[in-house]
Design an enzyme around this catalytic site. Structure first.
Site, PDB file in Angstrom:
ATOM      1  N   ASP A 136     -11.116   2.881   4.038  1.00 42.49           N
ATOM      2  CA  ASP A 136     -11.128   1.135   3.305  1.00 42.49           C
ATOM      3  C   ASP A 136     -12.673   0.405   3.139  1.00 42.49           C
ATOM      4  OD1 ASP A 136      -9.447  -0.938   3.184  1.00 42.49           O
ATOM      5  OD2 ASP A 136      -8.916  -0.715   4.979  1.00 42.49           O
ATOM      6  N   LYS A 170       0.604  -1.348   0.150  1.00 41.67           N
ATOM      7  CA  LYS A 170      -0.008  -0.327   0.114  1.00 41.67           C
ATOM      8  C   LYS A 170       0.779   1.208  -0.319  1.00 41.67           C
ATOM      9  CE  LYS A 170      -3.958  -2.564   2.006  1.00 41.67           C
ATOM     10  NZ  LYS A 170      -5.119  -3.234   2.994  1.00 41.67           N
ATOM     11  N   GLN A 193      -5.088  -1.494   9.253  1.00 42.55           N
ATOM     12  CA  GLN A 193      -4.879  -2.855   8.636  1.00 42.55           C
ATOM     13  C   GLN A 193      -6.178  -4.080   9.548  1.00 42.55           C
ATOM     14  OE1 GLN A 193      -3.073  -3.240   5.828  1.00 42.55           O
ATOM     15  NE2 GLN A 193      -3.911  -5.812   6.298  1.00 42.55           N
TER      16      GLN A 193
END
Ligand code: NAD
Length: 282
Positions: free
Chosen positions: A119, A52, A96
């Site tokens: 997200d 990422k 995460q």
């Protein structure tokens, strides 16, 4: 069989995004910014975070990594999220997953401001998705839909079978495919006869997290197969689909690696850019 080449499509889209960000930098005098929170030292998570970060660099998104110890308290993590929520220079925040069991995952995800939810996991953004309202979509389902579109695949009228019902992959991809006109079957651990369902699929999404669960005999000839699974077997990355066998019957098939993974990262970059535009244009 046509390979659904996520790496290629994601790279093209990332380069287009880079152009847009370069132009916006002149217009809005700052780059988009993504804060990534990683708890602990899970090697898979470390590798995802690295990917990422690399994509952020490529497209021109500033990113900050907060790598916290795996015994971090919920209060400490909450304080960091609150601080990033308040920080006007931060457009997107990503926690995460998975995080250690002593931390309340759902609570922490919902603590991230819905306007910085890169997200698309926040309960309000998921609510908008299920009500078919514009919102930040979860990165993996968004990436899958973009990949299908890149290959001019119209799922309208197709029978779609999804293996997996998680909040981050199975459930939202079912919603997006249904919105695109497919008829949906969602299979999961309690499904009695998985092959009975998969054999009927015009499009099959495998997101169980079980190495090579889907074999050639479970796939209808000509079906489109999207492999979301990432499993480590003897140090090698393997999908949920037995690639060699299924490639003999499928019309389209996404590989692992270089399929859905890069599309997920591209969707994350696009989500962060969308949040940035909302912030700089308000
Ligand atoms: P999860 O564990 O939360 O959910 C797995 C789902 O699969 C569950 O709903 C479960 O009921 C179902 N399932 C498990 N075994 C099954 C079986 N034998 N038959 C039928 N259903 C079964 O996992 P998740 O977070 O949804 O992720 C799924 C997979 O996708 C994992 O391998 C994960 O690493 C991968 N993933 C990949 C990306 C990417 O970018 N490529 C992104 C997210 C997740």
């Amino acid at each position: 069989m046509i390979l659904l080449d996520g790496a290629k499509v994601a790279n093209e889209r990332n380069l287009m995004l880079k152009d847009m960000i370069d132009k916006d930098l002149v217009k809005y005098h700052r780059a988009p910014s993504l804060s990534i929170i990683l708890v602990g030292e899970n090697p898979a998570s470390q590798s995802y975070v690295k990917g990422k970060g690399k994509a952020c660099k490529l497209v021109g998104i500033n990113h900050q990594l907060y790598n916290l110890k795996d015994d971090v308290t919920e209060e400490e993590l909450s304080n960091l999220i609150e601080k990033l929520n308040q920080d006007e220079s931060v457009d997107g925040i990503l926690l995460q997953l998975p995080i250690p069991k002593h931390l309340n995952e759902a609570k922490l995800i919902d603590l991230i401001s819905k306007d910085k939810d890169a997200d698309g996991f926040h309960v309000i953004n998921q609510g908008y998705l299920y009500q078919k309202k514009p919102t930040i979509y979860p990165a993996t389902p968004k990436g899958i839909m973009t990949l299908l579109k890149a290959y001019d695949i119209d799922v309208s009228g197709m029978d779609a079978v999804i293996i997996g019902r998680s909040n981050i992959v199975g459930f939202p991809i079912a919603r997006l495919l249904m919105d695109a006109g497919a008829t949906i079957t969602v299979c999961h651990r309690q499904t009695k006869d998985l092959a009975y369902h998969t054999k009927n699929a015009d499009i099959l999404i495998a997101s169980a997290g079980r190495a090579e669960l889907v074999t050639k005999d479970m796939v209808k000839p000509g079906a489109i197969v999207v492999d979301v699974g990432v499993n480590r077997v003897d140090g090698k990355l393997v999908g949920d689909v037995h690639f060699e066998g299924v490639s003999e019957v499928a019309s389209y098939l996404s590989p692992v690696p270089r399929g859905v993974g890069p599309m997920t990262i591209n969707a994350l970059m696009e989500n962060t850019y969308e949040l940035y535009l909302k912030h700089v244009q308000k």
